[in-house]
Design an enzyme around this catalytic site. Sequence first.
Site, PDB file in Angstrom:
ATOM      1  N   SER A  63       0.985  -1.156  -0.094  1.00 17.31           N
ATOM      2  CA  SER A  63       0.031  -0.137   0.039  1.00 17.31           C
ATOM      3  C   SER A  63       0.703   1.276  -0.093  1.00 17.31           C
ATOM      4  O   SER A  63       0.136   2.337  -0.247  1.00 17.31           O
ATOM      5  CB  SER A  63      -0.985   0.013   1.022  1.00 17.31           C
ATOM      6  N   LYS A  66      -0.004   3.814  -2.725  1.00 19.71           N
ATOM      7  CA  LYS A  66      -0.857   4.993  -2.557  1.00 19.71           C
ATOM      8  C   LYS A  66      -0.381   6.135  -2.458  1.00 19.71           C
ATOM      9  O   LYS A  66      -0.934   7.164  -2.646  1.00 19.71           O
ATOM     10  CB  LYS A  66      -1.820   4.613  -1.469  1.00 19.71           C
ATOM     11  N   SER A 123      -6.411   3.648   3.975  1.00 22.43           N
ATOM     12  CA  SER A 123      -5.881   3.046   2.946  1.00 22.43           C
ATOM     13  C   SER A 123      -6.653   2.013   2.160  1.00 22.43           C
ATOM     14  O   SER A 123      -6.298   0.854   1.816  1.00 22.43           O
ATOM     15  CB  SER A 123      -4.698   1.943   3.511  1.00 22.43           C
TER      16      SER A 123
END
Length: 375
Positions: A63, A66, A123
Amino acid sequence: MKKKSLPLFTFIAFATLSINTQAAIFITPKAPSINAAAYIVLDHNSGVVIAANKPDKKRSPASLTKLMTAYVVFQLIKDGRVSLNDEVRISKKAWKTGGSKSFVEVGKTIPLETLLKGMIIQSGNDSAVALAEHIAGTEGTFATYMNEYAKELGMTNSRFENASGLPHKNQHTTARDITILASATIRDFPQFYEWYSQKEFTYHGIKQPNRNKLLWSDHTVDGLKTGHTKKAGYNLVASAKRVGMRLISAVLGSTSTQARAAQTQTILDYGFRFFETQEINKIDQKIAISGSTKTEIKVGFEAPQTITLSRGQYKLTQQVIELDADLTAPINAGDNIGHLIIKFEGKNIAELPVIALENAPKAGFFSRMLDKIKF
């Protein structure tokens, strides 16, 4: 900017800051060893790497991807191509995306700002996909944006294939690259960076916490992002600010949420404890110029410069300006004409560019002849 390739010579002993007549005993402890696949900690303002282990090893970002998704969206908001008030329709693909969720509903329209916060704070993979589709039509096309911005930022060992960070065999980054991205986010978008410090996100009546545990345990930490997949392990990119010094760290491939937080705390504490960043605000010296309508010009810095050194070392340094030999007109304001050399115990430990702060126009033929013969 005009560059000269002439040899250098020492021109000005700018400053001698050493205050002791006897040699100082100066020891900086070695960087800590942590159980992670790779890590780095650097100073945000100077860019100096304080400590690192395998910082260029390619790793699955999970993640942390991101961070790049958000950076692209921030850029397009800045360019006026999308707005925080855009209503984003949620596709079936976004709704079905696995992993962490913001719990958006298929077919609904949601403000872009809400999706951004859901992706950054909690997230949400579904939010990331929805943003990508809104901007580029498909997640694959959006990845093209991600890779172009990565190239522009100098992230030479990174490649992105999706917006969420879900596993993909060709998607990778490095500890060094991801801190370059983190630093750019802080520098370019301070108004959005604040969202990375928010501890929770609520949407559709569901409250979810930020996964960066350091936001609760260390008040100097104010972002950025966690990530985890089986392949990536546990990742954490963090930034903290103490006594005017901002550090950015990345821990990749740790063994647990607790371990990545503790390891990040360890390397941040090491950086703040044993290093310091000094800002050199101004050099304003005058130097003689031959062959010009002016006899001398001011030289110095275009903007304040920063250097990161072992704590306590700066006050024991000597500073010398070295300029290009035989400086001759024409010289334009902004031309690089030398360097400020920071020395410690006779060794160069830092080097900062010195530029002309004003123009030195070329004199006429007869004036130059008179100048040469000193008539």
